[in-house]
Scaffold this active site. Structure first.
Site, PDB file in Angstrom:
ATOM      1  CB  SER B  17      19.630 -18.421  21.771  1.00 18.56           C
ATOM      2  OG  SER B  17      20.746 -17.853  21.657  1.00 18.56           O
ATOM      3  NE  ARG B  40      12.573 -12.105  25.899  1.00 16.16           N
ATOM      4  CZ  ARG B  40      13.854 -11.892  25.029  1.00 16.16           C
ATOM      5  NH1 ARG B  40      14.929 -11.946  25.444  1.00 16.16           N
ATOM      6  NH2 ARG B  40      13.523 -12.273  23.666  1.00 16.16           N
ATOM      7  CG  HIS B  43      17.623 -16.151  25.695  1.00 15.77           C
ATOM      8  ND1 HIS B  43      17.933 -14.890  25.910  1.00 15.77           N
ATOM      9  CD2 HIS B  43      18.552 -16.467  24.697  1.00 15.77           C
ATOM     10  CE1 HIS B  43      18.635 -14.311  25.277  1.00 15.77           C
ATOM     11  NE2 HIS B  43      19.043 -15.436  24.376  1.00 15.77           N
TER      12      HIS B  43
END
Lengths: 209, 209
Positions: B17, B40, B43
């Site tokens: 990812s 993050r 994500h």
């Protein structure tokens, strides 16, 4: 600087937010039960993409409301969604939230079989009696396992809320679920998440008066 | 249909990812500590807006890492963020997560004073000893109360993560915090949420080896 802040009574903040969302939706309409789900997803994310991306299988919301009123349980693949679902209101209807992610047995089994914990959690969820609602906010592997269990006749969900988020197999796993006969609410595309899963559950629960 | 699903080992999903996110960021770069926070957030939301909207006060990340390594606690206004923060990794550094939203005393006091529970929670948080990190993922009223407490010298946060989401006073409350001297990481605009608050905390915690 504080003078830029408008004082809104705590109990009025949500209603004011919903008015602003409605205004920005600029005349777009849906049947009320679906609209309440869409607006709560936008409320929780400030992301109007959900107005375009949420897919409802025919009759999904009315079916979900009936099940919740009959005390349906909710199974989720994420502790954050479990934390965000209004468990008090759900309990008043007779339902409970189940999340098996923290079970050490689930972790052990997932490692042994080389699959995700979320996938194992779906197998656990399939053993919950009744016609539960599966709310998937994190792992596409949970949706894929649900799809396999459906094909094998090993799970009988009342509704699948398919809103995992991310980049690996997320789009594909959602389309898989849409193509089944199961009642579903799916956020097409990459977006979604635990917050969206909880928002959809709550939008359904709040409609059960 | 299952043939459209690519098998990726559970332990490789996150790395894959992150590679895809990096590719889509198309050469945009930040210093590594900030980049890990930004990536993050993307994500956890699949929303690239965070690449543009995240504001870091100078030195905020390095300060936060030092505090976390010294065992700083995290105070949050949302149970979902509390559920999402990696408490095991935080505990290994010596820290704990505090969320007072479920305290019946907080609810009683908020009602009595006509303010939000989140605002009362910030007052409780200000009594935690040390130099804690405040992670606000839900209520702009929490940020506004923090701003007032800062001006009164009644709170000494090590870092403020200001990522409430929504439509009423959200944008304004974030700008208030940016204008203070406090170290902060803020998602400018309306977007944010518990998932983003937890993602930022975890991005910081995971950098503390």
């Amino acid at each position: 600087m504080l003078e830029e802040i408008e004082f809104v009574k705590p109990e009025d903040i949500e209603a004011r937010s919903m008015e602003l969302i409605e205004k920005e939706l600029d005349g777009r309409t849906w049947p009320e039960p679906e609209a309440l789900v869409i607006k709560r997803c936008i409320h929780t994310s400030a992301d109007f993409d959900y107005a375009d991306q949420l897919y409802f299988s025919p009759g999904a919301v009315s079916r979900a409301l009936k099940l919740l009123k009959d005390g349906a349980h909710i199974i989720t693949d994420t502790k954050m969604a479990a934390a965000g679902i209004n468990k008090k209101r759900l309990a008043a209807l007779g339902g409970q939230v189940h999340c098996f992610m923290d079970d050490p047995e689930v972790a052990r089994e997932a490692k042994e079989r080389g699959i995700t914990r979320s996938a194992v959690c779906m197998e656990r969820g399939s053993q919950i009696p009744g016609t539960p609602i599966f709310a998937i906010g994190n792992a596409p592997t949970a949706l894929i396992r649900l799809y396999e269990l459906l094909r094998e006749g090993k799970v009988h969900p009342g509704l699948i809320i398919g809103v995992p988020v991310g980049f690996v197999n997320v789009v594909e796993s959602k389309e898989l679920i849409i193509r089944t006969d199961a009642a579903c609410i799916v956020a097409r595309g990459r977006k979604g998440g635990s917050n969206i899963a909880a928002a959809i559950c709550n939008a359904l629960i709040y409609q059960c008066k």
